[in-house]
Scaffold this active site. Structure first.
Site, PDB file in Angstrom:
ATOM      1  N   ASP A  14       0.951  -1.134   0.201  1.00 30.60           N
ATOM      2  CA  ASP A  14      -0.019  -0.074   0.020  1.00 30.60           C
ATOM      3  C   ASP A  14       1.046   1.220   0.144  1.00 30.60           C
ATOM      4  OD1 ASP A  14      -2.330   1.736   0.467  1.00 30.60           O
ATOM      5  OD2 ASP A  14      -1.862   1.761   2.395  1.00 30.60           O
ATOM      6  N   SER A  15       0.363   2.618  -0.287  1.00 33.86           N
ATOM      7  CA  SER A  15       0.991   3.619  -0.075  1.00 33.86           C
ATOM      8  C   SER A  15       1.601   3.800   1.331  1.00 33.86           C
ATOM      9  CB  SER A  15       0.269   4.703  -0.505  1.00 33.86           C
ATOM     10  OG  SER A  15      -0.794   4.868   0.360  1.00 33.86           O
ATOM     11  N   TYR A  46      -0.975   8.266  -2.593  1.00 42.26           N
ATOM     12  CA  TYR A  46      -1.041   7.773  -4.042  1.00 42.26           C
ATOM     13  C   TYR A  46      -2.290   8.482  -4.742  1.00 42.26           C
ATOM     14  CZ  TYR A  46       2.591   4.104  -3.672  1.00 42.26           C
ATOM     15  OH  TYR A  46       3.741   3.207  -3.624  1.00 42.26           O
ATOM     16  N   GLY A  47      -3.023   8.789  -3.813  1.00 41.89           N
ATOM     17  CA  GLY A  47      -4.508   9.107  -4.519  1.00 41.89           C
ATOM     18  C   GLY A  47      -4.609  10.217  -5.148  1.00 41.89           C
ATOM     19  N   CYS A  77      -3.759  -1.115  -1.887  1.00 42.21           N
ATOM     20  CA  CYS A  77      -4.163   0.283  -2.065  1.00 42.21           C
ATOM     21  C   CYS A  77      -5.109   0.205  -3.241  1.00 42.21           C
ATOM     22  CB  CYS A  77      -3.054   0.801  -2.524  1.00 42.21           C
ATOM     23  SG  CYS A  77      -3.108   2.965  -2.970  1.00 42.21           S
ATOM     24  N   ASN A  78      -6.551   0.863  -3.079  1.00 33.63           N
ATOM     25  CA  ASN A  78      -7.595   1.049  -3.951  1.00 33.63           C
ATOM     26  C   ASN A  78      -6.892   1.996  -5.150  1.00 33.63           C
ATOM     27  OD1 ASN A  78     -10.409   0.517  -2.933  1.00 33.63           O
ATOM     28  ND2 ASN A  78      -8.808   0.702  -1.418  1.00 33.63           N
ATOM     29  N   THR A  79      -6.212   2.982  -5.224  1.00 32.57           N
ATOM     30  CA  THR A  79      -5.684   3.641  -6.119  1.00 32.57           C
ATOM     31  C   THR A  79      -4.639   2.835  -7.067  1.00 32.57           C
ATOM     32  OG1 THR A  79      -5.698   5.514  -4.868  1.00 32.57           O
ATOM     33  CG2 THR A  79      -4.764   5.830  -6.644  1.00 32.57           C
ATOM     34  N   GLU A 156      -5.288   9.335   9.582  1.00 35.39           N
ATOM     35  CA  GLU A 156      -3.891   9.404  10.069  1.00 35.39           C
ATOM     36  C   GLU A 156      -3.565  10.125  11.413  1.00 35.39           C
ATOM     37  OE1 GLU A 156      -0.978   9.120   6.999  1.00 35.39           O
ATOM     38  OE2 GLU A 156      -2.291   7.752   5.790  1.00 35.39           O
ATOM     39  N   CYS A 188     -11.289   2.934  -0.152  1.00 33.62           N
ATOM     40  CA  CYS A 188     -10.053   3.433  -0.019  1.00 33.62           C
ATOM     41  C   CYS A 188      -9.521   2.890   1.351  1.00 33.62           C
ATOM     42  CB  CYS A 188     -10.264   5.143   0.240  1.00 33.62           C
ATOM     43  SG  CYS A 188      -8.521   5.704   1.105  1.00 33.62           S
ATOM     44  N   THR A 189      -8.301   2.437   1.407  1.00 33.84           N
ATOM     45  CA  THR A 189      -7.806   1.581   2.523  1.00 33.84           C
ATOM     46  C   THR A 189      -8.127   2.356   3.843  1.00 33.84           C
ATOM     47  OG1 THR A 189      -5.853   2.878   2.296  1.00 33.84           O
ATOM     48  CG2 THR A 189      -5.895   0.723   1.405  1.00 33.84           C
ATOM     49  N   HIS A 190      -8.304   3.648   4.186  1.00 31.18           N
ATOM     50  CA  HIS A 190      -8.641   4.148   5.344  1.00 31.18           C
ATOM     51  C   HIS A 190      -9.953   3.977   5.764  1.00 31.18           C
ATOM     52  CE1 HIS A 190      -4.755   5.525   4.152  1.00 31.18           C
ATOM     53  NE2 HIS A 190      -4.519   6.352   5.606  1.00 31.18           N
TER      54      HIS A 190
HETATM   55  N1  DGL Z   1      -3.961   3.842  -0.039  1.00 35.98           N
HETATM   56  C1  DGL Z   1      -4.758   4.705  -0.800  1.00 35.98           C
HETATM   57  C2  DGL Z   1      -5.967   4.149  -1.440  1.00 35.98           C
HETATM   58  O1  DGL Z   1      -6.639   3.245  -0.802  1.00 35.98           O
HETATM   59  C3  DGL Z   1      -5.196   5.876   0.100  1.00 35.98           C
HETATM   60  C4  DGL Z   1      -4.282   6.644   0.762  1.00 35.98           C
HETATM   61  C5  DGL Z   1      -3.205   7.442  -0.465  1.00 35.98           C
HETATM   62  O2  DGL Z   1      -3.955   8.239  -1.102  1.00 35.98           O
HETATM   63  O3  DGL Z   1      -2.135   7.332  -0.480  1.00 35.98           O
HETATM   64  O4  DGL Z   1      -6.375   4.603  -2.344  1.00 35.98           O
END
Ligand code: DGL
Length: 274
Positions: A14-15, A46-47, A77-79, A156, A188-190
């Site tokens: 993930d990011s 990453y988003g 990571c979704n992105t 975060e 999104c992961t969060h």
């Molecule tokens: N991990 C990213 C996602 O799921 C979210 C955090 C980021 O933008 O890096 O898209």
């Protein structure tokens, strides 16, 4: 596949810390599996980055995870799932999954009124990947997408139950309520960490889909079908290893706040070398 391969770890990346929501579901659902986790804490978020950049980062991370002898890779990571999964899985023979397809599939089967909301980063929402997958399954479904970028820093900051986060959630989700979605994808992961607040704002008639959970289920099916499920008979000590590209201490602190284990050591590596 030989037993040696089945006993190898799963690579998860993930990011940053967000993908720990996916690692956590794998730990719960597949307790015999070992995990090598990489969080790209030097280069997040990453988003808000381009497809080309995320593809380049993902390729480097996959090369690193291969040095750790992983048997399969989960793009948590979704992105990165949206931007890189197709390309990197074409380039590699390792089995790989992302979080988007499993989440989209479950959302399409959960909706009753045919109206699904998807929330995620700007990158994920702008790629329309959830919408496209869902509509491939059932073209009659209407998908309403919304980027909710402020959720990531709020999580975060660990303002998970804070009134400010609640106000932000109400503002972001207003449109989803107006559009009367009956299913909302936490894309999104969060966001799974805000699940209870998002659930309160949306009301209990809306089904929340957690792609992190669905990805762990998909991983289970993949490992079974490839004969890669760890028989888990040997005692080998702590089965999880964590690597980051920066700020190992704060990663460890966050990890310890959401995982049911003491993460112990997190190692910083130079990801640009891969
Ligand atoms: N991990 C990213 C996602 O799921 C979210 C955090 C980021 O933008 O890096 O898209």
């Amino acid at each position: 596949m030989d037993r040696g391969a089945a006993e190898s770890p799963i690579g998860v990346f993930d990011s940053g810390v967000g993908g720990l929501t996916v690692a956590r579901e794998i730990m719960r659902g597949l307790p015999a599996e070992q995990i090598v986790y990489f969080g790209d804490t030097a280069r997040l978020p990453y988003g808000s980055k381009s497809r080309e950049t995320i593809l380049m980062f993902s390729r480097q991370i996959i090369r690193f995870l291969q040095t750790q002898g992983v048997k399969a890779i989960v793009i948590a990571c979704n992105t990165a799932s949206a931007f890189a999964l197709d390309e990197v899985s074409r380039e590699n023979s390792l089995p790989m999954i992302g979080v988007v397809k499993p989440g989209a599939r479950v959302a399409a089967s959960a909706t009753v009124n045919g109206r699904i909301g998807v929330i995620g980063t700007e990158g994920t929402v702008g790629s329309h990947i959830y919408r496209d997958f869902i509509r491939k399954i059932d073209p009659r479904i209407t998908v309403i997408e919304k980027a909710c970028p402020l959720f990531v820093p709020l999580v975060e900051e660990r303002w998970i139950h804070d009134t400010i986060t609640r106000q932000v959630a109400e503002r972001y989700l207003e449109q989803m309520k107006e559009e009367q979605v009956d299913t909302l994808v936490l894309g999104c992961t969060h966001y799974p960490l805000l699940r209870s607040m998002i659930g309160e704002v949306m009301g209990d008639r809306v089904t929340l889909v957690n792609p992190a959970y669905e990805a762990a289920q998909e991983l289970k099916r993949l490992l079974d079908s490839e004969g890669l499920t760890n028989p888990g008979t040997d005692e080998k000590g702590f089965p999880y290893r964590f690597f980051v590209s920066d700020l190992a201490e704060s990663f460890k602190e966050f990890a310890n706040s959401i995982l049911p284990y003491d993460v112990g050591m997190t190692q910083k590596i130079d990801i640009e070398e891969y």
